[in-house]
Write a protein that holds these residues in place. Structure first.
Motif, PDB file in Angstrom:
ATOM      1  N   ARG A  65      43.274  35.665  51.903  1.00  0.00           N
ATOM      2  CA  ARG A  65      42.237  35.565  50.187  1.00  0.00           C
ATOM      3  C   ARG A  65      40.873  34.885  49.878  1.00  0.00           C
ATOM      4  O   ARG A  65      41.172  33.541  51.177  1.00  0.00           O
ATOM      5  N   VAL A  66      39.749  35.340  49.502  1.00  0.00           N
ATOM      6  CA  VAL A  66      38.887  34.855  49.481  1.00  0.00           C
ATOM      7  C   VAL A  66      38.617  34.466  48.239  1.00  0.00           C
ATOM      8  O   VAL A  66      38.205  34.959  47.500  1.00  0.00           O
ATOM      9  N   GLY A  67      37.345  33.459  48.323  1.00  0.00           N
ATOM     10  CA  GLY A  67      37.015  32.928  46.665  1.00  0.00           C
ATOM     11  C   GLY A  67      38.078  32.431  45.397  1.00  0.00           C
ATOM     12  O   GLY A  67      39.090  32.471  45.233  1.00  0.00           O
ATOM     13  N   ASP A  68      37.074  32.064  44.340  1.00  0.00           N
ATOM     14  CA  ASP A  68      37.616  31.658  43.423  1.00  0.00           C
ATOM     15  C   ASP A  68      36.568  32.182  42.025  1.00  0.00           C
ATOM     16  O   ASP A  68      35.420  32.176  41.965  1.00  0.00           O
ATOM     17  N   PHE A  69      37.212  33.203  41.241  1.00  0.00           N
ATOM     18  CA  PHE A  69      36.631  33.989  40.683  1.00  0.00           C
ATOM     19  C   PHE A  69      37.570  34.130  39.254  1.00  0.00           C
ATOM     20  O   PHE A  69      38.439  34.177  39.135  1.00  0.00           O
ATOM     21  N   ARG A  70      36.718  33.463  38.053  1.00  0.00           N
ATOM     22  CA  ARG A  70      37.110  33.676  36.591  1.00  0.00           C
ATOM     23  C   ARG A  70      37.673  34.754  35.874  1.00  0.00           C
ATOM     24  O   ARG A  70      37.905  35.105  35.032  1.00  0.00           O
ATOM     25  N   SER A  71      36.787  35.740  36.465  1.00  0.00           N
ATOM     26  CA  SER A  71      36.406  37.419  35.695  1.00  0.00           C
ATOM     27  C   SER A  71      37.118  38.111  37.372  1.00  0.00           C
ATOM     28  O   SER A  71      36.519  37.879  37.832  1.00  0.00           O
ATOM     29  N   ARG A  72      37.778  38.867  36.881  1.00  0.00           N
ATOM     30  CA  ARG A  72      37.877  40.365  37.399  1.00  0.00           C
ATOM     31  C   ARG A  72      36.665  40.978  37.806  1.00  0.00           C
ATOM     32  O   ARG A  72      36.768  41.578  39.030  1.00  0.00           O
ATOM     33  N   SER A  73      35.722  41.444  36.787  1.00  0.00           N
ATOM     34  CA  SER A  73      34.936  41.861  37.430  1.00  0.00           C
ATOM     35  C   SER A  73      33.631  41.161  38.765  1.00  0.00           C
ATOM     36  O   SER A  73      33.102  41.942  39.345  1.00  0.00           O
ATOM     37  N   ASP A  74      33.699  39.762  38.573  1.00  0.00           N
ATOM     38  CA  ASP A  74      33.012  39.069  39.199  1.00  0.00           C
ATOM     39  C   ASP A  74      33.915  39.410  40.699  1.00  0.00           C
ATOM     40  O   ASP A  74      32.755  40.103  41.554  1.00  0.00           O
ATOM     41  N   ALA A  75      34.776  39.643  40.550  1.00  0.00           N
ATOM     42  CA  ALA A  75      35.785  39.718  41.820  1.00  0.00           C
ATOM     43  C   ALA A  75      35.209  40.867  42.598  1.00  0.00           C
ATOM     44  O   ALA A  75      35.688  41.534  43.857  1.00  0.00           O
ATOM     45  N   GLU A  76      35.403  41.771  41.782  1.00  0.00           N
ATOM     46  CA  GLU A  76      35.079  43.482  41.691  1.00  0.00           C
ATOM     47  C   GLU A  76      33.921  43.779  42.808  1.00  0.00           C
ATOM     48  O   GLU A  76      33.260  44.245  43.872  1.00  0.00           O
TER      49      GLU A  76
END
Length: 169
Positions: free
Chosen positions: A130-141
């Protein structure tokens, strides 16, 4: 009838005496082990090397230092483990190949996206990347779509998942 009564008396006396004997011996056994005991462990030299030698692979050292330096650049020093989102790039339970494949994909992702921190985990029987640390789903998408464009062969497995993230502020 007399035989049954004698049998009951013997069983009852054993039931009352066994716990006392065990309690008495338990203390003696522990004291005996602690006093004048020498424990010898025989193991092969190769096992000792595997237990006490740090990774010598240049790739592992480079990946570790790159990941740590990326993490230091991102935050101001204080971080917190909170609920958020990560992008799952790989998940497999093949005993022979899953760990190596997760490591290889992690290296490719980190080279293409140096700001993303990668997390390889083993939760039996699955190896996951898994990669990244995102607060919102939209940023991760958004980042997941960039990963799919950059690595079309990974696109089948790339998905956004809920996870505990390292959030720096």
């Amino acid at each position: 009838m007399k035989i049954l009564r004698n049998f009951a008396i013997v069983v009852l006396s054993l039931m009352l005496s066994v716990p006392a004997v065990l309690a008495q011996n338990k203390g003696n056994i522990i004291k005996e082990i602690e006093r004048d005991s020498i424990i010898t462990i025989y193991q092969s030299a190769k096992l000792t090397e595997r237990l006490f030698v740090e990774p010598s692979s240049e790739d592992e050292k480079a990946q570790t230092s790159r990941t740590e330096s990326n993490w230091e650049e991102e935050g101001s020093g204080s971080s917190q483990n909170i609920a958020g989102f990560r992008i799952q790039v790989f998940s497999d339970n093949n005993i022979r190949t899953a760990k190596g494949e997760a490591t290889a994909k992690s290296k490719h992702i980190t080279e293409a996206f140096p700001r993303l921190r990668s997390y390889i985990t083993y939760d039996a029987p699955y190896w996951r990347l898994r990669v990244g640390d995102f607060r919102s789903r939209s940023d991760a998408e958004e980042v997941a779509e960039e990963i799919k464009r950059q690595f079309p062969s990974y696109s089948r497995e790339v998905l956004v998942v809920r996870d505990r993230i390292n959030y720096s502020f």
